[in-house]
Design an enzyme around this catalytic site. Structure first.
Site, PDB file in Angstrom:
ATOM      1  N   HIS A 120       0.797  -1.234   0.000  1.00 22.07           N
ATOM      2  CA  HIS A 120       0.000   0.000   0.000  1.00 22.07           C
ATOM      3  C   HIS A 120       0.834   1.291   0.000  1.00 22.07           C
ATOM      4  O   HIS A 120       0.683   2.142  -0.866  1.00 22.07           O
ATOM      5  CB  HIS A 120      -0.902   0.045   1.248  1.00 22.07           C
ATOM      6  CG  HIS A 120      -1.746  -1.154   1.444  1.00 22.07           C
ATOM      7  ND1 HIS A 120      -2.971  -1.302   0.854  1.00 22.07           N
ATOM      8  CD2 HIS A 120      -1.551  -2.274   2.189  1.00 22.07           C
ATOM      9  CE1 HIS A 120      -3.514  -2.449   1.217  1.00 22.07           C
ATOM     10  NE2 HIS A 120      -2.674  -3.060   2.028  1.00 22.07           N
TER      11      HIS A 120
HETATM   12  C1  BDR Z   1      -2.525   0.579   5.613  1.00 19.84           C
HETATM   13  O1  BDR Z   1      -2.609  -0.025   6.899  1.00 19.84           O
HETATM   14  C2  BDR Z   1      -1.360  -0.529   7.292  1.00 19.84           C
HETATM   15  O2  BDR Z   1      -1.458  -1.859   7.675  1.00 19.84           O
HETATM   16  C3  BDR Z   1      -0.427  -0.372   6.130  1.00 19.84           C
HETATM   17  O3  BDR Z   1       0.864  -0.001   6.576  1.00 19.84           O
HETATM   18  C4  BDR Z   1      -1.054   0.699   5.280  1.00 19.84           C
HETATM   19  O4  BDR Z   1      -0.587   1.970   5.632  1.00 19.84           O
HETATM   20  C5  BDR Z   1      -3.346  -0.235   4.644  1.00 19.84           C
HETATM   21  O5  BDR Z   1      -4.683  -0.252   5.038  1.00 19.84           O
END
Ligand code: BDR
Ligand code: CA
Length: 316
Positions: free
Chosen positions: A242
């Site tokens: 992400h």
């Molecule tokens: C987001 O949540 C976290 O687990 C990840 O680092 C990312 O920023 C994705 O939903």
């Protein structure tokens, strides 16, 4: 070459670590600070990881500690397993030699924004607690920033405590998110974008091969092996990095296309959809757009950037 000053507010975090490594590999960026917040793992660990990442990646920047709990609701305090017990998969960091900045995250963000004179690019790829505190303390911060890009929200969710789903970063601290969306011009890289940029097993195989056995690529090799195992052994045919997408989109604007929408953040913890970013995709609310929402992704380009990143550290 004139570089763009950037700050990465984050909760490292496997994908946060990729994001930091990617930003550090970009010759156009000058990382001024990394500001860890509570999130994927408790603040004690995101702080430790931020200090260690700075040293492992040899980044000359400030690391300024941020919040250890959300503004109003309690920290959810559960290790989800997504990022491993310490937050960075199977990566083992040597003890950090350098300590944190003497100032907290919000003061450092403001100080660097003033110094950058309108040029600071602020990324927030964790819960928005630090940014909300900065905005409460420094109401003139919005006009000092060049751009504010988050990984968070989206048209669907990935965590649930009520039966409905929300995106993790917004869900951890919805009060902060609401305040931030009200005060800043937000470029939102949400789950609909990050999932469209998913990487397949063949991509990770290539990334691991490009890391080779170079010591400088230890971090990316280990993160990639972990991401692959974590997802594929649980039956998924892809894994999503992400936070790196938010950074990638500012290195190469062809990675993402934004559309402007009205976005409402549900911050009432009593509501079933607490933590959701409700996006007026059909433009039925009669409200003016208040957010730039990443809607289209060039997945092959992002995948190539992640491979180039591994090559960068693999041949360093
Ligand atoms: C987001 O949540 C976290 O687990 C990840 O680092 C990312 O920023 C994705 O939903
Ligand atoms: Ca994150």
């Amino acid at each position: 070459m004139k570089k763009t000053p950037i700050i990465i507010d984050c909760d490292p975090g496997v994908d946060d670590s990729y994001a930091i490594a990617l930003a550090n590999s970009c010759e156009f960026f000058d990382i001024k600070a990394i500001t860890p917040v509570e999130g994927n793992v408790p603040a004690e660990l995101t702080r430790k990881n931020a200090l260690a990442l700075r040293e492992m990646l040899d980044i000359d920047c400030r690391v300024a500690f941020g919040a250890d709990k959300p503004l109003v609701i309690p920290y959810f305090n559960k290790i989800t397993g997504t990022h491993g017990e310490a937050g960075v998969g199977t990566v083992k960091f040597p003890p950090s030699k350098l300590g944190p900045d003497e100032k907290p995250a919000w003061d450092v963000i403001y100080e660097e924004a003033v110094k950058a004179n309108g040029e600071l690019l602020l990324f927030a790829v964790g819960p928005l607690t630090n940014i909300a505190i900065a905005l409460r303390k420094y109401p003139d911060l919005p006009k000092l920033l060049k751009k504010f890009v988050i990984m968070g929200g989206g048209t669907f969710g990935n965590i649930s405590s009520t039966g409905e789903t929300a995106e993790f970063n917004i869900w951890v601290d919805p009060t902060a998110a609401k305040e931030v969306f009200e005060k800043l011009d937000v470029y939102m890289v949400g789950l609909n974008a990050t999932h469209a940029a998913e990487l397949k097993k063949a991509d990770f195989d290539e990334m691991i091969a490009l890391c080779g056995d170079n010591e400088k690529a230890y971090l990316l090799r280990e993160l990639s092996k972990f991401s692959m195992r974590n997802a594929f052994e649980r039956g998924f045919d892809n894994s999503v990095i992400h936070d790196a997408l938010a950074i990638a989109s500012e290195i190469n604007p062809d990675v993402l296309e934004y559309e402007d929408y009205y976005v409402f953040v549900e911050d009432d913890p009593q509501k079933k959809n607490a933590g959701q970013t409700v996006i007026d995709l059909e433009r039925k609310s009669g409200k003016e757009p208040n957010c730039h929402v990443a809607m289209k992704v060039n997945q092959p380009l992002f995948a190539q950037m992640m491979k180039d990143l591994c090559k960068y550290y693999g041949t360093k």
